[in-house]
Structure formats: C-alpha cells, structure tokens
Design a protein around this motif. Structure first.
Motif, PDB file in Angstrom:
ATOM      1  N   ARG A  64       0.844  -1.204   0.000  1.00 20.27           N
ATOM      2  CA  ARG A  64       0.000   0.000   0.000  1.00 20.27           C
ATOM      3  C   ARG A  64       0.880   1.256   0.000  1.00 20.27           C
ATOM      4  N   ARG A  65       0.324   2.279  -0.597  1.00 21.96           N
ATOM      5  CA  ARG A  65       0.978   3.589  -0.568  1.00 21.96           C
ATOM      6  C   ARG A  65       0.000   4.610   0.003  1.00 21.96           C
ATOM      7  N   THR A  66       0.428   5.328   1.046  1.00 18.78           N
ATOM      8  CA  THR A  66      -0.411   6.377   1.626  1.00 18.78           C
ATOM      9  C   THR A  66      -0.275   7.648   0.798  1.00 18.78           C
ATOM     10  N   PRO A  67      -1.224   8.586   0.921  1.00 18.86           N
ATOM     11  CA  PRO A  67      -1.090   9.845   0.177  1.00 18.86           C
ATOM     12  C   PRO A  67       0.202  10.591   0.481  1.00 18.86           C
ATOM     13  N   SER A  68       0.785  10.368   1.665  1.00 22.12           N
ATOM     14  CA  SER A  68       2.045  11.042   1.987  1.00 22.12           C
ATOM     15  C   SER A  68       3.234  10.384   1.308  1.00 22.12           C
ATOM     16  N   GLY A  69       3.029   9.228   0.664  1.00 19.10           N
ATOM     17  CA  GLY A  69       4.102   8.556  -0.049  1.00 19.10           C
ATOM     18  C   GLY A  69       4.716   7.382   0.689  1.00 19.10           C
ATOM     19  N   ARG A  70       4.256   7.068   1.889  1.00 16.28           N
ATOM     20  CA  ARG A  70       4.824   5.962   2.639  1.00 16.28           C
ATOM     21  C   ARG A  70       4.373   4.633   2.028  1.00 16.28           C
ATOM     22  N   ILE A  71       5.327   3.735   1.827  1.00 19.24           N
ATOM     23  CA  ILE A  71       5.044   2.409   1.282  1.00 19.24           C
ATOM     24  C   ILE A  71       5.015   1.394   2.439  1.00 19.24           C
ATOM     25  N   THR A  72       3.936   0.632   2.504  1.00 14.62           N
ATOM     26  CA  THR A  72       3.794  -0.389   3.545  1.00 14.62           C
ATOM     27  C   THR A  72       3.548  -1.738   2.882  1.00 14.62           C
ATOM     28  N   ALA A  73       4.235  -2.765   3.358  1.00 14.03           N
ATOM     29  CA  ALA A  73       4.053  -4.132   2.844  1.00 14.03           C
ATOM     30  C   ALA A  73       3.462  -4.995   3.950  1.00 14.03           C
ATOM     31  N   TYR A  74       2.542  -5.884   3.554  1.00 12.47           N
ATOM     32  CA  TYR A  74       1.914  -6.826   4.482  1.00 12.47           C
ATOM     33  C   TYR A  74       2.318  -8.235   4.048  1.00 12.47           C
ATOM     34  N   TYR A  75       2.855  -9.028   4.971  1.00 15.71           N
ATOM     35  CA  TYR A  75       3.412 -10.332   4.647  1.00 15.71           C
ATOM     36  C   TYR A  75       3.335 -11.214   5.889  1.00 15.71           C
ATOM     37  N   PHE A  76       3.970 -12.392   5.819  1.00 19.57           N
ATOM     38  CA  PHE A  76       3.969 -13.311   6.950  1.00 19.57           C
ATOM     39  C   PHE A  76       5.388 -13.540   7.442  1.00 19.57           C
ATOM     40  N   GLU A  77       5.545 -13.606   8.760  1.00 22.72           N
ATOM     41  CA  GLU A  77       6.773 -14.068   9.393  1.00 22.72           C
ATOM     42  C   GLU A  77       6.434 -15.392  10.064  1.00 22.72           C
ATOM     43  N   GLY A  78       6.817 -16.467   9.387  1.00 19.76           N
ATOM     44  CA  GLY A  78       6.360 -17.773   9.839  1.00 19.76           C
ATOM     45  C   GLY A  78       4.887 -17.900   9.541  1.00 19.76           C
ATOM     46  N   ASP A  79       4.095 -18.123  10.588  1.00 21.77           N
ATOM     47  CA  ASP A  79       2.644 -18.181  10.386  1.00 21.77           C
ATOM     48  C   ASP A  79       1.941 -16.968  10.975  1.00 21.77           C
ATOM     49  N   GLN A  80       2.735 -15.902  11.296  1.00 16.17           N
ATOM     50  CA  GLN A  80       2.160 -14.715  11.893  1.00 16.17           C
ATOM     51  C   GLN A  80       2.156 -13.552  10.885  1.00 16.17           C
ATOM     52  N   PRO A  81       1.029 -12.864  10.736  1.00 15.31           N
ATOM     53  CA  PRO A  81       1.001 -11.719   9.826  1.00 15.31           C
ATOM     54  C   PRO A  81       1.882 -10.595  10.375  1.00 15.31           C
TER      55      PRO A  81
END
Length: 732
Positions: A64-81
């Motif tokens: 995702r990209r916020t209007p301010s330009g920050r990029i955020t990624a959503y993923y898994f570490e092991g079986d935890q989001p």
C-alpha cells in the motif's frame, strides 16, 4: 438573528467543538512527521517496486501507498502476519508500520468520541455547528467592518472583542474547510453520497496459469509508484485468483498467469472528490495544509474563551431588544465611536415600543432599505468623529446612502451628537442631512443636535418626535453609570515650571484583577496608545478626556497633562503625588492609531499632544518607518520625553525626530519644520504613509495648511488622505 445564532451555537457547542478541534490539531502533526521520516521517493514503476518487495519478502500479500508517499508491505513471518514500512529503493523493511497507540487514541476521539457510529454522528453535529459558527462569524465580521469590501481592514474594537475578531479572520478559512470536508467524509461513511465506481465484478474466467514474474506485467510497468494506492497479490496456490490494483485513476484485476488486464473501472467524480477532500481534511499528502488546518483548529478554544468573555461582559449591560429589520415599522440606526449613543438609542427604542411601535435598532453600517419591508420611518442617531468624520459603527454609510434611491413612504429623521466646543460639531450628521435634502428624502423632523450628551436636548427633540407621530411620550434618558476604576499614581515628571506652564507626565498603576474578573469583563479594560482616559474630577460629574501615551501591554497607564488656568481636572491631576488615586475610565479611540503594516507613519504634535505619539513610538517594536515632528516652547523647560525619544531614535523605533521651539532664540512652530522637510514628507506620503496629528486646534489648523501646500504638487489633498484612512487628528 445572525448574532444570536452565532452566540448560542457557540455557547452550546463550545465543549464538543473544542474537543474535536484540539484532537484535530494534535492529529495534524502526524502527516507532517510521517512525510519527514518516509524513505526518499523513487521515480519507479509499481512493477519495479513490487519485484523488490517480493524479493525481500516472498510471502508479501499486499503493498500500500499512503497519500504522503509511505510504502507499507503486508506479509507473513512464519505463520504470523506482519507489516513494515518499505524503502522503495531496496524493497526492504525499514520500520514498524503499526499506528502508535497515541495516534489511534486521538483518531478514535476525533472521529467518534469512542462511541462508534453514534459518536460519528455526534462529531458530525459538531462539524455542522462549526460550519454554522464560521458562516455566521463571517457575516458578523463583514457587518462589523462596514461591508464585505472592508472585511480585510484592521479589526476595530478593544480587548477580547478585538482579539476575537482578529483570530476569527485568521482562522475562519481553515475552520470552514475543515467543517465542510468533515461533513462530506461523514456522508461518505454512512452512504449518503452517490455511489463511487468501486471495483469491477471479478471476472468469471481467468487463464488458470500462475507464476508470472511481477516485474514483467505490462500494466504495472506503466503505472508510476506515485499514482498507485495498493497492489494485492493472488493467494498462493489459487489459480482462480488475480492481482488487484488500485490507483488514483481506478481499480481492476490482472491475470496472474499472463499479466493481462482482466477488468477495470475508472474512478468517477465521487471517488476523485472524496479522495481530494479526505486529503484536505487529514493533511495526508499535503502535510503543510494539515499543519495550517491544525493551527486554525487551535484557535477554537481561544475563540470560545474570548467569545464567552464578551458575552459575560455584555450580560451586565442594559439589554437591547429590538424586532427584526423586516418586521419593524421604525428603523433606528446608530453611529457611535465610544458607545454612548447606543444608550440614547435604547431609550428611544424602549419608549417607542411602549407606544406599540415595532422598532429595530442596529449600526448605521447595516443600512439596507431593501430589507425593511414594513418600515415607515428611519431615525439616524449619530455622533461625529474628529473633523466631521464617520464614527466606527457608521463606516461606509454615507457612500451607500448617497447611492441608494429614495424610498417612497419612508420618512427620515437625523439627530446629531457632539460637543459645541469643537469646530466640526455634529459635522457627520450635517453631511448626511445635506445629502438627504439633495436627494429629496421626506423629512420626519428637521435636523437637530444633542450637545455633550445632554438628556435635556434629547428630551426636547423627543417632544418634537412625539408631535410628529401624533403620540404623547417623553424621552427620559438616564445615562448609564460609568464603569470606572481607581488608578494609583506611580510616578510623575514635571516640566514648564520656570515658564509658569506646569506640565506633567503622569504614570499610573493598572488595577489588579483576578482571573474571574478578567473573564467576566470586570477588570480594567484593555487599551492602546491613542485611546482616551476619562477622568472624573472631584466636585464634578463631567469627565475630562486625555489621550493615552501607553497601552495595557506596557503595564501602566500614562498621560501628559498641562495645568490650565482655572482647570478643575488639570489642577487636580497636576497636584497628585505618588500613591494618590484618581477615578477614571477608558474609552476606545479606534480611528487614531497607526494602521497595520509596514508603511511609513508621520507623527505630528505640539505640547501635551506628544503623549499618544510617544505611545505609538514606544510600541513600534517592529521598527516600521516612523517620523516624529514635535513643537514645544523651550528645550530647557518643555523637552517632554526627551530621554525616551533619544533612546527610541537609537534603537530604531523612530526613524527621524524634528523639533521646533517657539520660545527659543530662533522661534519656530511645528508647521515650519514640516515645510523645511517638505521633500521627505512628500516621498513618505507617496509611499503610502499615514499622518497622525495630536495637539491644540490652532496647531492642527496650521499643520493642515502646511501639509496641503506640501502635497499640492503631487495632486494629493488631505481630503483624499482622510478618505483613505491615512490622515487622522486628535485635537482639543
């Protein structure tokens, strides 16, 4: 009605609006801090970004990209989001993406008061109240200024009233924007707006293939990072799923087998407008605007405080009740500088109302016959300021009156208030009468005057009014008791004794006041240099007025007094010793003070007229170009403020000082030194300079003649300067 609406909405909604405003101010800091700490933006495509993120975090599910330009990624570490802020240059995590507990708490407070949907509706009510307050406040500012064309002129008044007007003018644009965008966002949340385009239906057929490298997808290659909002990856092992891409332009699906665009919906006007208004409200993507809106919101508690103080102060005054202008058969309009004329208007209103007449009372600046549907008569009660000029509440009246057609069936009466000892006695009222006669207005009564607020003169005029109306009543005006304070003398400096012309600079302590007295308006009023202090001498009920040489910010009240032969008040004042007190009150003198800005100011005075001019110089901390021309008797006996003037010249508060001494070896008057400095004065006036003159009438007349000569080659007259608010006198 607008004033009542503004007052009661403000009082009732004050707490709610303040909570919303302060939480909004706090939230406005987060977009700015986010913009500062975000990794540097990259001019890359979504394909490049997605490939980098996927290489660093193979389990990525969404970017995702916020209007301010920050990029955020959503993923898994092991079986935890998990989620992280991403550096677009490398695709690697650089920080935690979780919203702080403080920001979540503030957001919930601001959006819903922790009350979910019910709270959102309450907050929307607060936004509606804010919108009502800003719109009504805007109309009141225009009315107070004398019309929309004058709304940007410096705010008139003193104390909390002036502070309320100044802050309102600065904050209203931001508050108006915040309230409108908040109401739009609430309507969007509860589905009260037309439908946005949204996502298209998911395609019924896909290629069934999987595993296309994200970097090779054409649609993503053609989409710049700074226009995309989110990219969702297909679920692992699900050949029927697809990429979901959201951008500023719309939303659609991409085949995960061949990279083809399966379906797409263009964003419609609702989507675009909602996104734009959300950005305006939150500051996300425009951090500077968010901070400005936050500063505007910070003004809300100050406006609430000053508004409450003005209201509490007004409660103690005689209540003025009048019908609306559209329902009244008699319109009474008031032109007042210091406020006393309003008392006569109230006496007139209450007396006429007792006779069954429907009366509306308002300032002359609200003159608008088109709104007086039932009016049969118009009564003008007006004072005169200075040399025949309009008082504060009548600014702009005469111009509108001259350009307004005569209304048939509406008769006119004009009553002037003034002091016969002044040459321009009731000059403004006389000018109105001349204009009315020239236009052919039907006169209800001949023009008349009231000298020195005389109840007897007013009663005499009232008998003529009663006869003209065919009624029997008396106008028994009882002047309101003056709100006086005790001022204790701190120090005195004496001059002129050697030439039998005793003059003293008297400095008084300000009365101490508790916080409650300040809030309720029972403390000594706020004043500025150039305002007037009315001193009530022992053995008299008639106050004498002296121009102030200080402001409240200086921490003392200072006047310059010359003992007059047989003068009751001046004799008592010049006999005061430190520690003794006088009974006095402060009256605004709004038209005699430097205008705001950086343009030059020419101060001209003689004798005790130096008082307010010294106050203006003392307050010139911004070092605007300020030139003093001062005349007095002799440098050895009458060099008033000599030490201060020298200091102010040295530190830049005075750009120039020119003096004239009438009893020296080479006698000269202030008009003489003006003529000697004609070239500089002409340049200062051409640069937009303002002239302020204080002293005796003869001196003021000589100064006016000298300035007329100086300005004649430029084609500029004193009348022009007066009309532009660039020439003012305080004469006695």
């Amino acid at each position: 009605m607008i004033r009542s609406l503004h007052r009661w909405f403000g009082l009732i909604a004050a707490v709610l609006v303040t909570v919303i405003a302060l939480s909004g101010t706090a939230l406005s800091v987060f977009p700015a801090s986010e913009a500062l700490i975000n990794p540097a933006a990259q001019q890359i495509s979504v394909a490049e970004l997605a490939a980098r993120v996927q290489a660093a975090e193979p389990s990525v599910e969404q970017i995702r990209r916020t209007p301010s330009g920050r990029i955020t990624a959503y993923y898994f570490e092991g079986d935890q989001p998990a989620s992280s802020i991403i550096d677009p240059a490398t695709g690697t995590p650089v920080g935690n993406a979780d919203t702080s507990a403080l920001q979540r708490w503030l957001t919930n407070l601001h959006r819903s008061l922790f009350l979910d949907d019910a709270g959102r509706l309450v907050v929307a009510g607060g936004a509606a109240a804010m919108l009502t307050l800003t719109l009504s406040g805007l109309f009141l500012l225009a009315r107070r200024a004398g019309g929309w064309r004058y709304i940007l002129k410096p705010a008139k008044g003193t104390g909390n009233g002036q502070l309320h007007a100044i802050i309102s003018r600065l904050a209203l644009p931001g508050l108006l924007l915040s309230s409108l965008t908040a109401l739009w966002m609430t309507a969007a949340t509860f589905g009260y707006l037309p439908e946005g385009a949204g996502a298209p239906p998911f395609p019924s057929e896909v290629s069934g293939a999987t595993g296309i490298p994200v970097a090779s997808i054409t649609v993503l290659q053609e989409t710049p990072v700074d226009t995309f909002r989110s990219l969702s990856f297909p679920a692992a092992g699900d050949a029927t799923d697809a990429f979901t891409l959201k951008t500023d332009a719309g939303e659609g699906y991409i085949d995960q087998g061949n990279g083809g665009l399966l379906a797409w919906n263009e964003a419609n006007w609702v989507d675009r407008l909602t996104g734009f208004l959300t950005m305006l409200h939150t500051g996300q993507g425009m951090a500077w605007l968010g901070l400005l809106l936050g500063l505007s919101a910070l003004a809300v508690p100050v406006l609430g405080w000053t508004g409450l103080a003005v209201w509490l102060k007004g409660r103690g005054k005689r209540k003025r009740v009048s019908v609306s202008a559209s329902e009244a058969d008699t319109i009474v309009l008031v032109g007042s500088e210091g406020g006393t004329t309003w008392g006569f208007a109230e006496t007139l209103r209450s007396t006429l109302s007792g006779q069954g007449i429907h009366v509306h009372v308002g300032p002359m600046s609200t003159f608008n016959p088109e709104q007086w549907a039932k009016a049969k008569r118009l009564i003008l009660l007006t004072a005169t300021y200075g040399d025949g000029e309009a008082p504060v509440s009548a600014r702009g009246f005469l111009e509108r009156f001259r350009h307004t057609p005569v209304r048939q069936g509406l008769s006119l009466a004009i009553l002037g208030f003034g002091d016969r000892s002044f040459p321009a006695y009731c000059g403004f009222a006389a000018d109105i009468t001349q204009a009315a006669e020239g236009k052919g207005w039907e006169m209800l009564l001949p023009f008349d005057t009231v000298d020195r607020q005389s109840p007897q003169d007013f009663s005499r005029w009232g008998r003529g009014l009663a006869e003209a109306l065919g009624l029997a009543f008396e106008l028994n005006h009882q002047p309101a008791k003056l709100k006086t304070c005790e001022f204790s003398l701190l120090s005195r400096r004496d001059y002129g004794a050697s030439v039998q012309a005793t003059t003293a600079i008297l400095r008084f302590a300000l009365p101490k006041a508790s916080l409650w007295q300040r809030v309720t308006g029972k403390a000594s009023p706020w004043f500025e240099a150039g305002d007037l202090v009315g001193v009530v001498p022992e053995g008299s009920e008639v106050p004498r007025f002296y121009s102030l040489a200080s402001s409240t910010k200086d921490g003392f009240l200072e006047i310059c007094v010359r003992k007059q032969p047989g003068g009751l008040c001046s004799g008592q004042l010049t006999a005061l010793e430190p520690g003794q007190t006088v009974t006095a009150f402060v009256r605004p003198n709004l038209s005699f003070r430097p205008a705001r800005g950086r343009k030059p100011v020419i101060l001209i005075g003689a004798g005790t007229g130096i008082g307010p001019l010294a106050g203006f110089a003392r307050a010139n901390q911004a070092h605007r170009p300020m030139y003093l021309y001062f005349g007095t008797r002799h440098p050895a006996s009458d060099a008033l403020y000599a030490e201060e003037l020298s200091d102010w010249k040295e530190d830049g508060r005075l750009a120039g000082i020119s003096t004239a001494f009438s009893r020296s070896a080479n006698p000269a008057y202030v008009q003489d030194i003006l003529r000697k400095d004609a070239a500089r004065i002409g340049k200062l006036i051409a640069a937009g300079g303002q002239v302020l003159v204080c002293g005796g009438r003869d001196m003021a007349a000589g100064v006016a003649a000298a300035l007329s000569e100086i300005l004649m080659p430029q084609g500029v007259s004193l009348a022009t300067l007066k009309a532009e608010g660039r020439y003012a006198e305080d004469v006695y």
